[in-house]
Design an enzyme around this catalytic site. Structure first.
Site, PDB file in Angstrom:
ATOM      1  N   ASN A   1       0.831  -1.194   0.000  1.00 52.09           N
ATOM      2  CA  ASN A   1       0.000   0.000   0.000  1.00 52.09           C
ATOM      3  C   ASN A   1       0.873   1.255   0.000  1.00 52.09           C
ATOM      4  OD1 ASN A   1       0.561  -0.960   2.639  1.00 52.09           O
ATOM      5  ND2 ASN A   1      -1.177   0.091   3.532  1.00 52.09           N
TER       6      ASN A   1
ATOM      7  N   CYS B   1     -10.372  -4.885   0.748  1.00 52.51           N
ATOM      8  CA  CYS B   1     -11.510  -3.954   0.725  1.00 52.51           C
ATOM      9  C   CYS B   1     -12.391  -4.259  -0.491  1.00 52.51           C
ATOM     10  CB  CYS B   1     -11.016  -2.511   0.685  1.00 52.51           C
ATOM     11  SG  CYS B   1     -10.363  -1.989  -0.916  1.00 52.51           S
TER      12      CYS B   1
ATOM     13  N   CYS C   1     -10.878  -3.503  -3.895  1.00 51.89           N
ATOM     14  CA  CYS C   1      -9.849  -4.475  -4.316  1.00 51.89           C
ATOM     15  C   CYS C   1     -10.466  -5.800  -4.726  1.00 51.89           C
ATOM     16  CB  CYS C   1      -8.807  -4.671  -3.219  1.00 51.89           C
ATOM     17  SG  CYS C   1      -7.651  -3.290  -3.161  1.00 51.89           S
TER      18      CYS C   1
ATOM     19  N   CYS D   1      -4.105   0.574  -2.382  1.00 55.81           N
ATOM     20  CA  CYS D   1      -3.965  -0.665  -1.614  1.00 55.81           C
ATOM     21  C   CYS D   1      -2.860  -1.552  -2.207  1.00 55.81           C
ATOM     22  CB  CYS D   1      -5.270  -1.436  -1.622  1.00 55.81           C
ATOM     23  SG  CYS D   1      -6.580  -0.725  -0.608  1.00 55.81           S
TER      24      CYS D   1
ATOM     25  N   GLU E   1       0.284   5.213   0.624  1.00 58.20           N
ATOM     26  CA  GLU E   1      -0.642   6.258   1.064  1.00 58.20           C
ATOM     27  C   GLU E   1      -0.182   7.629   0.576  1.00 58.20           C
ATOM     28  OE1 GLU E   1      -1.022   5.545   5.280  1.00 58.20           O
ATOM     29  OE2 GLU E   1      -2.228   3.745   4.915  1.00 58.20           O
TER      30      GLU E   1
ATOM     31  N   GLU F   1      -3.071  -4.681  -2.976  1.00 61.17           N
ATOM     32  CA  GLU F   1      -3.588  -5.507  -4.066  1.00 61.17           C
ATOM     33  C   GLU F   1      -3.579  -4.721  -5.382  1.00 61.17           C
ATOM     34  OE1 GLU F   1      -4.909  -4.894  -1.126  1.00 61.17           O
ATOM     35  OE2 GLU F   1      -6.125  -6.545  -0.372  1.00 61.17           O
TER      36      GLU F   1
HETATM   37  N1  THU Z   1      -5.185  -1.769   2.780  1.00 62.73           N
HETATM   38  C1  THU Z   1      -4.620  -2.534   1.800  1.00 62.73           C
HETATM   39  O1  THU Z   1      -3.591  -2.150   1.212  1.00 62.73           O
HETATM   40  N2  THU Z   1      -5.195  -3.712   1.489  1.00 62.73           N
HETATM   41  C2  THU Z   1      -6.233  -4.270   2.167  1.00 62.73           C
HETATM   42  O2  THU Z   1      -6.640  -5.378   1.844  1.00 62.73           O
HETATM   43  C3  THU Z   1      -6.858  -3.545   3.281  1.00 62.73           C
HETATM   44  C4  THU Z   1      -6.403  -2.147   3.466  1.00 62.73           C
HETATM   45  C5  THU Z   1      -4.507  -0.524   3.159  1.00 62.73           C
HETATM   46  C6  THU Z   1      -5.147   0.767   2.718  1.00 62.73           C
HETATM   47  C7  THU Z   1      -4.558   1.748   3.704  1.00 62.73           C
HETATM   48  O3  THU Z   1      -3.282   2.146   3.248  1.00 62.73           O
HETATM   49  C8  THU Z   1      -4.373   0.913   4.971  1.00 62.73           C
HETATM   50  O4  THU Z   1      -4.413  -0.444   4.562  1.00 62.73           O
HETATM   51  C9  THU Z   1      -5.431   1.152   6.033  1.00 62.73           C
HETATM   52  O5  THU Z   1      -6.708   1.049   5.508  1.00 62.73           O
END
Ligand code: THU
Length: 130
Positions: free
Chosen positions: A39, A83, A86, A50, A41, A52
């Site tokens: 991920n 999520c 994803c 994310c 941000e 994925e």
């Molecule tokens: N996140 C992912 O990268 N993948 C997931 O399956 C769940 C959430 C990340 C998004 C964000 O950067 C952090 O986790 C918190 O939500």
């Protein structure tokens, strides 16, 4: 290296100054190549991506368009759940029976499938009258 191990390794590169929640994803594509993502941000929070999504983008950039297996890992109390967005992104490139492995850093593993994660998904069939 297993897909979970690849996901665990790339997770270390996650850019998570806001949530502090590192996620790693690894997938095997139709060619057999393994693609990874973490991920990433952003200070403009909705612009974050994310793990994925990163792995899928790497796959498409690498010339593959089919996911044959995917794994996701995070330091969570239960196996990390992709999520909704994803799930739809994975379903774009994976058949319903494709194995999805969800894992925690301390060894909890849950195996599921794309169809189980996204039942009744919207697909191109719905647009067949266009
Ligand atoms: N996140 C992912 O990268 N993948 C997931 O399956 C769940 C959430 C990340 C998004 C964000 O950067 C952090 O986790 C918190 O939500």
């Amino acid at each position: 290296m297993s897909l979970i191990d690849a996901a665990r390794d790339v997770r270390e590169n996650a850019h998570v100054p806001y949530s502090k929640f590192k996620v790693g994803a690894a997938l095997t594509a139709g060619s057999g190549t393994v693609y990874v993502g973490c991920n990433v941000e952003n200070v403009a929070y909705p612009e974050g991506t994310c793990a994925e999504a990163g792995a899928i983008a790497a796959m498409v950039a690498g010339g593959d368009t089919t996911i044959t297996e995917i794994a996701v890992i995070a330091d969570s109390p239960k196996p990390v759940s992709p999520c909704g967005g994803c799930r739809q992104k994975i379903a774009e490139f994976a058949a319903g029976d494709v194995k999805v492995t969800l894992a925690t850093l301390d060894g909890l593993v849950q195996e599921t499938t794309v169809a189980a994660l996204l039942p009744g998904s919207f697909d191109a069939d719905y647009m067949s009258r266009v």
